[in-house]
Design an enzyme around this catalytic site. Structure first.
Site, PDB file in Angstrom:
ATOM      1  N   THR A  85       0.876  -1.185   0.000  1.00  0.00           N
ATOM      2  CA  THR A  85       0.000   0.000   0.000  1.00  0.00           C
ATOM      3  C   THR A  85       0.909   1.230   0.000  1.00  0.00           C
ATOM      4  O   THR A  85       1.039   1.903   1.016  1.00  0.00           O
ATOM      5  CB  THR A  85      -0.924   0.021   1.242  1.00  0.00           C
ATOM      6  OG1 THR A  85      -0.126  -0.164   2.423  1.00  0.00           O
ATOM      7  CG2 THR A  85      -1.957  -1.063   1.177  1.00  0.00           C
ATOM      8  N   GLY A 264      13.410   5.829   8.265  1.00  0.00           N
ATOM      9  CA  GLY A 264      13.082   5.691   6.849  1.00  0.00           C
ATOM     10  C   GLY A 264      12.466   4.321   6.659  1.00  0.00           C
ATOM     11  O   GLY A 264      11.871   3.765   7.582  1.00  0.00           O
ATOM     12  N   CYS A 267       7.871   1.559   5.621  1.00  0.00           N
ATOM     13  CA  CYS A 267       6.662   1.633   6.454  1.00  0.00           C
ATOM     14  C   CYS A 267       6.459   2.959   7.166  1.00  0.00           C
ATOM     15  O   CYS A 267       5.519   3.672   6.866  1.00  0.00           O
ATOM     16  CB  CYS A 267       6.670   0.493   7.471  1.00  0.00           C
ATOM     17  SG  CYS A 267       6.429  -1.087   6.689  1.00  0.00           S
TER      18      CYS A 267
HETATM   19  C1  UDX Z   1       8.554  -0.754  11.273  1.00  0.00           C
HETATM   20  C2  UDX Z   1       7.873  -1.193  12.572  1.00  0.00           C
HETATM   21  O1  UDX Z   1       8.856  -1.314  13.608  1.00  0.00           O
HETATM   22  C3  UDX Z   1       7.151  -2.503  12.356  1.00  0.00           C
HETATM   23  O2  UDX Z   1       6.483  -2.884  13.538  1.00  0.00           O
HETATM   24  C4  UDX Z   1       6.155  -2.317  11.213  1.00  0.00           C
HETATM   25  O3  UDX Z   1       5.484  -3.534  10.951  1.00  0.00           O
HETATM   26  C5  UDX Z   1       6.867  -1.849   9.966  1.00  0.00           C
HETATM   27  O4  UDX Z   1       7.599  -0.654  10.241  1.00  0.00           O
HETATM   28  P1  UDX Z   1      10.793  -1.422   9.999  1.00  0.00           P
HETATM   29  O5  UDX Z   1      10.386  -0.513   8.888  1.00  0.00           O
HETATM   30  O6  UDX Z   1      11.354  -2.746   9.663  1.00  0.00           O
HETATM   31  O7  UDX Z   1       9.559  -1.709  10.967  1.00  0.00           O
HETATM   32  O8  UDX Z   1      11.888  -0.615  10.817  1.00  0.00           O
HETATM   33  P2  UDX Z   1      12.178  -0.202  12.321  1.00  0.00           P
HETATM   34  O9  UDX Z   1      13.042  -1.186  12.967  1.00  0.00           O
HETATM   35  O10 UDX Z   1      10.934   0.176  13.015  1.00  0.00           O
HETATM   36  O11 UDX Z   1      13.041   1.110  12.050  1.00  0.00           O
HETATM   37  C6  UDX Z   1      12.491   2.195  11.298  1.00  0.00           C
HETATM   38  C7  UDX Z   1      13.479   3.302  11.118  1.00  0.00           C
HETATM   39  O12 UDX Z   1      13.669   3.996  12.339  1.00  0.00           O
HETATM   40  C8  UDX Z   1      14.871   2.886  10.644  1.00  0.00           C
HETATM   41  O13 UDX Z   1      15.297   3.805   9.642  1.00  0.00           O
HETATM   42  C9  UDX Z   1      15.720   3.028  11.890  1.00  0.00           C
HETATM   43  O14 UDX Z   1      17.053   3.314  11.584  1.00  0.00           O
HETATM   44  C10 UDX Z   1      15.044   4.200  12.575  1.00  0.00           C
HETATM   45  N1  UDX Z   1      15.251   4.239  14.032  1.00  0.00           N
HETATM   46  C11 UDX Z   1      14.824   3.216  14.816  1.00  0.00           C
HETATM   47  C12 UDX Z   1      15.863   5.352  14.606  1.00  0.00           C
HETATM   48  O15 UDX Z   1      16.248   6.307  13.918  1.00  0.00           O
HETATM   49  N2  UDX Z   1      16.029   5.378  15.964  1.00  0.00           N
HETATM   50  C13 UDX Z   1      15.613   4.372  16.768  1.00  0.00           C
HETATM   51  O16 UDX Z   1      15.806   4.474  17.989  1.00  0.00           O
HETATM   52  C14 UDX Z   1      15.003   3.258  16.180  1.00  0.00           C
END
Ligand code: UDX
Length: 441
Positions: A85, A264, A267
């Site tokens: 989506t 980024g 999601c």
């Molecule tokens: C996310 C959600 O965690 C998950 O539950 C949902 O189903 C899909 O979206 P994901 O996209 O795999 O999962 O990444 P995630 O681990 O959540 O990290 C997202 C972004 O946040 C990354 O770019 C990460 O580097 C950043 N991040 C994460 C930070 O900048 N600081 C943090 O403390 C944690």
């Protein structure tokens, strides 16, 4: 149980393989012939720890197959829909074309009593809109959102924190049909439920909102600490020590308080935008107006990383060799969708820096979208003669395994910008580097 999974992208491919690994008979269906050909040979189409193993195992056992033919869904009891989506071109709302097409494509192959289980992240109201079409075939729609994190997708699918089922309701409680469908999902997920995973049965709207609220909360947590990092930058405070200190409060918690270049991926960015767009449609735009601010704070951190690198190089990056460590949006992933790391690299290149980019997994994907950058597999070669080093994805290769002394023996300059606050400033300073963190003195 016989299951079909429509959509074999990140969510669907992992879901199909994971369901086979817990004993179900699964057919994965996708319109993308290349993807299906790879999956049928047991090849994971993206980097995801553990996926390769369960794919190979599932195919060898005969319980897992992949096809482009929607007719293969016939005979399955539960049909999961896990298509994308994405953000609409030219707008913030989610593009539901693939969800509609998947459900419509399934309709001719549904039998009386089948269940269609939506897993895609959708704007609230989508399930209610689709339910009558499914009901027209004597089947029932449930919404069963997916919370998997890339890099932990297999574990998150087999052993999630919670399972949520949005089912048809009557007078505020699951209808008889709602109860029946919830029971079927309990059977699907029984290995996890038997181990104590909470299984929450609710209505469509709540199930849809659980997913978008969870992502909005996570994004808010990250932008909160990044906003504090901006204040730390003008006061000389250290945001990482601050995060440790507030994180000791169990009500706050330390996780997702990692300040840096921000979030980024496929999601969080698109989901908070789609949530804003949906809230506006519902006449409640002001309720989540803060999400615009969350987005803006997040994007400002990329500017800040570029600004820091420029400052570190004495006011201009023009013709300076910058070693960029990382391209993936986070470690343990080859995903570069909306990657802050890659964005920073592209901006530095745009300012005339001679960027060399390395990443343990994402080079191929990055090169496809940004062929103008120079890519290098080897970390030492990337570092050689660099005027500045910038870490933008916190892979262990850089965070743990790269010694500052070794890096110093290769680079020309002694400037390191830690875009993820993942290095030990004291160790880098001791090796002669000038260290710049995000929200750190
Ligand atoms: C996310 C959600 O965690 C998950 O539950 C949902 O189903 C899909 O979206 P994901 O996209 O795999 O999962 O990444 P995630 O681990 O959540 O990290 C997202 C972004 O946040 C990354 O770019 C990460 O580097 C950043 N991040 C994460 C930070 O900048 N600081 C943090 O403390 C944690």
């Amino acid at each position: 149980m016989r299951l079909s999974v429509v959509g074999c992208g990140y969510l669907g491919a992992v879901h199909a393989a994971a369901m086979a690994s817990i004993g179900h008979d699964v057919v994965g269906i996708d319109v993308d012939e290349r993807k299906i050909a790879a999956l049928s040979k047991g090849e994971a189409p993206f980097f995801e720890p553990g996926l390769q193993e369960i794919l190979t195992e599932g195919i060898a056992s005969g319980r897992l197959s992949f096809t482009t033919d929607m007719a293969a869904a016939q005979g399955a009891k539960v049909h999961f829909v896990g298509v994308g989506t994405p953000q609409q071109a030219g707008g913030y709302a989610a593009d539901l074309t693939y969800v509609d097409a998947a459900v419509d494509g399934l309709l001719p192959y549904l039998s009386e009593g089948d269940i269609v289980a939506g897993k895609s992240t959708v704007p609230v109201g989508t399930a209610a809109r689709l339910a009558p079409r499914v009901a027209g075939r004597g089947a029932t729609l449930v919404w069963n959102p997916e919370f998997l994190r890339e890099g932990w997708a297999v574990q998150d699918t087999i052993d999630p924190d919670r399972l949520v089922a949005g089912v048809p309701t009557e007078n505020g409680a699951p209808s008889a049909e709602g109860e029946r469908t919830a029971q079927v999902l309990r059977e699907v997920y029984h290995p996890s439920i038997d181990k104590g995973t909470p299984f929450i049965v609710t209505d469509y709207a709540t199930a849809e909102l659980v997913k978008v609220s969870a992502n909005a909360f996570l994004a808010t947590k990250i932008s909160f600490i990044n906003a504090i990092a901006e204040i730390a930058e003008v006061t000389g405070a250290d945001v990482t020590t601050l995060a440790d200190a507030i994180g000791h409060d169990a009500r706050i918690g330390r996780r997702f308080l990692g300040a840096g270049i921000g979030f980024g991926g496929g999601c969080l960015p698109k989901d908070i935008r789609a949530f804003s767009a949906r809230a506006e449609e519902l006449g409640r735009g002001e309720s989540v107006a803060f999400l615009r601010e969350i987005d803006a704070i997040n994007l400002r951190r990329r500017d800040r990383a570029v600004e820091l690198t420029t400052e570190a190089l004495g006011g201009s990056v023009f013709e300076k060799k910058v070693a960029v460590l990382g391209a993936a949006f986070k470690p343990h992933s080859d995903d570069i969708r909306d990657s802050p790391a890659l964005d920073v690299a592209v901006r530095l290149h745009g300012l005339g820096a001679r960027v060399t980019l390395t990443d343990p997994a994402a080079i191929e994907n990055a090169r496809r979208i940004h062929p103008q950058l120079t890519y290098e597999e080897d970390l030492d070669t990337t570092l050689r003669d660099a005027d500045a080093v910038i870490v933008v994805t916190e892979w262990d290769e850089y965070r743990r395994n790269l010694s500052p002394e070794h890096a110093a023996s290769l680079a020309r300059g002694r400037v390191v910008v830690d875009g993820r606050n993942c290095l030990d400033p004291a160790a880098w300073r001791a090796a002669g580097w000038t260290y710049f963190g995000m929200g750190r003195p």
